[in-house]
Design a protein around this motif. Structure first.
Motif, short mmCIF file in Angstrom:
data_model
loop_
_atom_site.label_atom_id
_atom_site.label_comp_id
_atom_site.label_asym_id
_atom_site.label_seq_id
_atom_site.Cartn_x
_atom_site.Cartn_y
_atom_site.Cartn_z
N SER B 334 0.84 -1.19 0.00
CA SER B 334 0.00 0.00 0.00
C SER B 334 0.88 1.24 0.00
CB SER B 334 -0.89 0.00 1.24
OG SER B 334 -0.09 0.05 2.42
N GLU B 335 0.27 2.33 -0.40
CA GLU B 335 0.96 3.62 -0.41
C GLU B 335 1.42 3.98 1.00
OE1 GLU B 335 -0.70 6.74 -2.69
OE2 GLU B 335 0.35 8.29 -1.56
N ALA B 338 4.48 1.89 2.07
CA ALA B 338 5.68 2.32 1.33
C ALA B 338 6.23 3.60 1.95
CB ALA B 338 5.36 2.52 -0.15
N LYS B 370 -5.45 -5.90 -5.72
CA LYS B 370 -4.02 -5.72 -5.93
C LYS B 370 -3.49 -6.90 -6.74
CE LYS B 370 -3.63 -3.24 -1.56
NZ LYS B 370 -3.25 -3.32 -0.14
N THR B 374 1.52 -5.45 -8.73
CA THR B 374 1.26 -4.19 -8.02
C THR B 374 2.47 -3.84 -7.17
OG1 THR B 374 -1.10 -4.62 -7.90
CG2 THR B 374 -0.21 -3.05 -6.28
N TYR B 376 4.34 -0.38 -4.83
CA TYR B 376 4.40 1.00 -4.36
C TYR B 376 5.87 1.31 -4.07
CZ TYR B 376 -0.63 0.89 -3.98
OH TYR B 376 -1.97 0.79 -4.28
N VAL B 387 5.33 8.84 -3.07
CA VAL B 387 5.07 7.42 -3.34
C VAL B 387 4.51 7.26 -4.75
CG1 VAL B 387 3.85 5.33 -2.63
CG2 VAL B 387 4.66 6.94 -0.90
N HIS B 389 2.88 4.60 -7.60
CA HIS B 389 2.17 3.32 -7.72
C HIS B 389 2.34 2.80 -9.15
CE1 HIS B 389 -1.90 1.19 -8.46
NE2 HIS B 389 -1.04 0.33 -7.97
#
Lengths: 417, 417
Positions: B334-335, B338, B370, B374, B376, B387, B389
């Motif tokens: 996930s953002e 990260a 996800k 995927t 980040y 960040v 993606h």
């Protein structure tokens, strides 16, 4: 069944890239029982490509080309072949849809010039590209176009597109069209921790009778590992190779970590998984390369818990618990520090084992006591910690490889013995 | 001046070795101003070798062969060529003496079968081998033997014998016989973060006038990077290539990280060193590969302080300070995670910047929200944390490469802008 390979690409003629497709395709075709009788590389030039194809078709029934199927102006294979055999190019709707989806999946719009990759010579079979946009093509050539019916297979140049396309599509096509090639058996046994001449000294004599019966032995020494290739052709091929494998294993089995495409890091992950045990690493001079190799194995995360890259003394102390007095007394590149790094990593990561590496990769940093290449490898387990001392005098990248081989082999021997 | 290269060796056709002589010779010949118009590999078979040489001589005035000059039964080039041109083989006393001395220098007796290497086709020039026993050979072919006078150069296969022999003897011979080849200029600009077709769309139009004047453009797309090769021959070559480089830089300069053999990780280390700043990394799905690339650069330890490989949630919390509630609310990929990984790594390592990567390399582990691929990418600095993606759908090793490219480029843009 003989075939020829034609690699297209001006970058090959200028010496800017290594022709890895040549080796890869020759190995795969040989394994499948086909004989590659010639390989040719030509620049991105329609007349050169056409001449090479025309000549090859006078000699063999199957021609495989690589490269020149992409979207840019120097991608000429598709057009050159259509022109050579007087076949019209037609846009294939399924290929257009695939290219469009390829870009949409990546959140991008299909650039209009990529559409040229959907052009298919009349009568050609499309080999869909699961890893890119340019499809491969296969064309049956009638007696009018060559001397007797022939097969022309066109593959894209990028290895990660070419390789699965060959295995999944081109090879089954070849097998359907030219079945039962002469049987070929081959087994490559992969060893570590023993030199090429010692391997040969150990096995050449005992294999002599099998060689007289048709076995071929090849040795391939790279830094850090030696392959023994056992091969034969004909009806007795499989038996000869199997017998030879047993003899080699009985003589130098403890050095053999696997066969064919086995990798030492894969063997280590497998052995850990079989025992339900886990691993952590602490790397200084290999800078993450050991972890990288381990995590190349799909499913590695089940047994590899993670690690540290600790270049500085501060990082070794703060993150791994190496004692300041140990660093002061012995220096960062020492048996004592390798031991504390391994034990600290194992404890903190709560792993069954930890491998630690501290050394001097070079080119700078050596001294009279500890020359460039000096390395200490620590292996910590619940029972004891072992430290290995090596001097690996190589360029930087080879140093990393050889050192990671030694670390992996240190653990593999612990796991399989 | 055009020439063709013929590599002999059954091991090349079986795919057991990579043909590195091909790339090496093509690069050297190109740099010297010669044009390699075709490269051919054939097995150790006299008829195949003879046919390949005969065909090549109909196309070009110079043919260079490699391999088949050694002492074993599969070394056939010398004999095949003598037979092809009806020239007698005579033993050369100087070569016999060289071979004898070679073995005596190593404390060994000359094995009788090595004497075959002293056989020289009538009229051929001997190219002494300073690193082995097999000499190279050069033969002038008169109009009676080919179409017009031609030059045939035979080099041994082992690279450490071939390379000095080519530089010291074969190349001077070529230059004496075919002087003043067109001068060659070449520059390869290396880009990242832009696709091959977009590169071409941006630069092809503006370069059109230079192409009309003789500039050649080549595109080489690998996953994660695209090379633009600008080359030209003749008196105006250097100017054409320099002008083209300026145009490309003005159009897509922000994507160009270097030229010729530059690597993105090298560019990042250089940019950090120039600013006197430092870097730490925290890797999950790339498993140490980013750190490995950075530490391939000699001197990296001045700016790269180290890092963590944190596969498990526990490791992310314990070693990097990722909050349990962040993991619970957003998941490890996930953002938010990260961001916390990057900030935690930067703070703990006391670095100017930290790069963090969390994602799903595959093949397993994806879900509907996800998917596999995927990722980040977090970049923490003293000012802010950014960040990125991405979805990188590739095999495991390509995933690691592309993801590390994106991380390096995220930092490079920050450093050079």
């Amino acid at each position: 069944v003989k075939l020829e390979l034609i690699n297209t690409g001006t970058e090959l003629m200028l010496g800017f890239v290594t022709n890895t497709n040549h080796q890869w395709l020759c190995r795969e075709l040989t394994q499948a029982g086909y004989v590659v009788s010639r390989q040719v590389a030509v620049p991105d030039s329609a007349p050169e490509i056409q001449q090479a194809i025309r000549e090859a078709l006078t000699r063999v029934p199957i021609v495989v080309t690589t490269g020149g199927l992409g979207p840019t102006s120097d991608d000429l294979t598709r057009q050159a072949i259509a022109q050579l055999f007087g076949r019209a190019l037609r846009e294939d709707a399924a290929v257009v849809a695939h290219i469009d989806r390829f870009f949409r999946d990546r959140g991008r719009t299909m650039p209009p010039q990529t559409r040229v990759q959907a052009l298919v010579p009349e009568g050609a079979l499309v080999l869909p590209n699961s890893n890119g946009t340019a499809p491969g093509l296969a064309m049956e050539l009638g007696a009018a176009e060559g001397e007797g019916a022939k097969l022309l297979v066109m593959l894209p140049g990028p290895p990660r597109e070419l390789e699965p396309m060959f295995v999944d599509q081109a090879l089954p096509l070849l097998r359907a069209r030219y079945p039962n090639p002469a049987s070929f058996a081959c087994r490559t046994l992969r060893s570590v921790g023993i030199g090429e001449s010692l391997v040969e000294a150990a096995i050449a004599g005992p294999l002599q009778a099998l060689v007289a019966a048709g076995l071929e032995i090849g040795y391939c020494a790279r830094i850090g590992e030696v392959d023994v290739r056992l091969s034969a052709r004909g009806a007795t091929a499989t038996g000869l190779v199997a017998d030879a494998e047993q003899i080699v294993l009985s003589l130098i089995g403890k050095h053999i970590f696997g066969a064919d495409r086995a990798e030492l890091h894969g063997a280590v992950i497998q052995a850990l998984a079989a025992r339900g045990e886990t691993l952590a690493v602490a790397e200084s001079c290999t800078g993450g390369y050991l972890a990288h190799r381990l995590t190349n194995v799909p499913g590695a995360s089940e047994v590899f818990l993670g690690g540290w890259i600790t270049y500085s003394n501060r990082a070794k102390q703060e993150f791994l618990g190496v004692k300041p007095e140990t660093l002061a007394a012995h220096g960062a590149v020492s048996e004592a520090v390798a031991r504390e790094m391994a034990e600290g990593a194992r404890e903190r990561m709560k792993a069954s084992y930890a491998l630690a590496i501290t050394g001097i990769a070079g080119p700078a940093g050596g001294g009279p006591d500890k020359p460039v290449g000096t390395v200490y490898l620590g292996l910590a387990s619940s029972k004891a910690t072992r430290v290995l001392h090596q001097v690996n005098r190589y360029d930087r990248e080879s140093f990393k490889f050889v050192t990671s081989q030694q670390a992996l082999e240190l653990l593999r021997r612990r796991l399989v013995s």
